[in-house]
Design a protein around this motif. Sequence first.
Motif, PDB file in Angstrom:
ATOM      1  N   THR A 116       9.948  -5.027  -0.206  1.00 15.78           N
ATOM      2  CA  THR A 116       8.717  -4.039   0.159  1.00 15.78           C
ATOM      3  C   THR A 116       7.763  -4.117  -0.831  1.00 15.78           C
ATOM      4  N   GLN A 152      15.056  -8.836   0.708  1.00 16.07           N
ATOM      5  CA  GLN A 152      13.775  -8.632   1.163  1.00 16.07           C
ATOM      6  C   GLN A 152      12.958  -7.525   0.199  1.00 16.07           C
ATOM      7  N   VAL A 206       7.893  -7.668   2.861  1.00 16.09           N
ATOM      8  CA  VAL A 206       7.131  -6.622   3.725  1.00 16.09           C
ATOM      9  C   VAL A 206       5.990  -5.836   2.914  1.00 16.09           C
ATOM     10  N   GLU A 207       4.659  -6.057   3.343  1.00 19.69           N
ATOM     11  CA  GLU A 207       3.547  -5.321   2.594  1.00 19.69           C
ATOM     12  C   GLU A 207       3.294  -4.125   2.959  1.00 19.69           C
ATOM     13  N   SER A 208       2.937  -3.158   2.156  1.00 22.56           N
ATOM     14  CA  SER A 208       2.822  -1.765   2.343  1.00 22.56           C
ATOM     15  C   SER A 208       1.730  -1.431   1.292  1.00 22.56           C
ATOM     16  N   ALA A 209       0.881  -0.637   1.768  1.00 27.99           N
ATOM     17  CA  ALA A 209      -0.232   0.008   1.101  1.00 27.99           C
ATOM     18  C   ALA A 209       0.573   0.820  -0.023  1.00 27.99           C
ATOM     19  N   ARG A 210      -0.697   0.834  -1.318  1.00 25.46           N
ATOM     20  CA  ARG A 210       0.169   1.551  -2.429  1.00 25.46           C
ATOM     21  C   ARG A 210       0.284   3.175  -2.102  1.00 25.46           C
ATOM     22  N   GLU A 211      -0.595   3.892  -1.325  1.00 21.97           N
ATOM     23  CA  GLU A 211      -0.513   5.169  -1.084  1.00 21.97           C
ATOM     24  C   GLU A 211       0.766   5.564  -0.136  1.00 21.97           C
ATOM     25  N   ASN A 212       1.590   4.704   0.432  1.00 24.38           N
ATOM     26  CA  ASN A 212       2.719   4.635   1.109  1.00 24.38           C
ATOM     27  C   ASN A 212       4.032   4.719   0.114  1.00 24.38           C
ATOM     28  N   TRP A 213       3.698   4.948  -1.063  1.00 26.77           N
ATOM     29  CA  TRP A 213       4.929   5.137  -2.107  1.00 26.77           C
ATOM     30  C   TRP A 213       4.865   6.627  -2.660  1.00 26.77           C
ATOM     31  N   ALA A 226       3.450  -4.001  -2.495  1.00 29.51           N
ATOM     32  CA  ALA A 226       1.718  -4.065  -2.283  1.00 29.51           C
ATOM     33  C   ALA A 226       1.485  -5.471  -1.804  1.00 29.51           C
ATOM     34  N   PRO A 227       0.421  -5.643  -0.971  1.00 29.45           N
ATOM     35  CA  PRO A 227      -0.362  -6.822  -0.669  1.00 29.45           C
ATOM     36  C   PRO A 227      -0.563  -7.681  -1.758  1.00 29.45           C
TER      37      PRO A 227
END
Length: 125
Positions: A72, A70, A108-115, A74-75
């Motif tokens: 996680t 799995q 699992v895609e997560s926007a860069r500001e979530n890191w 960025a798109p």
Amino acid sequence: MPLVRIDLPVQTTPTTVRAIADAVHHALVSVFGIPVADRFQTVARRSADAIICSEEFLGIAHSDQVVFVQITMAPRSVEQKKALFLEIASGIARETHFKGSDVIINLVESARENWSFGNGQAQFA
């Protein structure tokens, strides 16, 4: 910035664990172009009762030696995702005894500001 989680059968040797982790990272570097130093992975070896996988799904047979990956991240484009799936499965099959048909991958895609990569900072926000 991908965060990789790998679940394997408990009897997987440390050498094979490393080969699988390396194959996943190599695929991310070659397909997504991430920096070589951008490596964040966790690996869990699990007992037979903790890894449950259908013997067959969508016409693909699975053995009791499955690898769950799995990531996680960025798109990315659909084309990049397809290329990554193929590179991970073929890399693991090439470098280990696991079959490509036993490599199950989920993105699992997560926007860069979530890191945050340390110090409580949002480095990409």
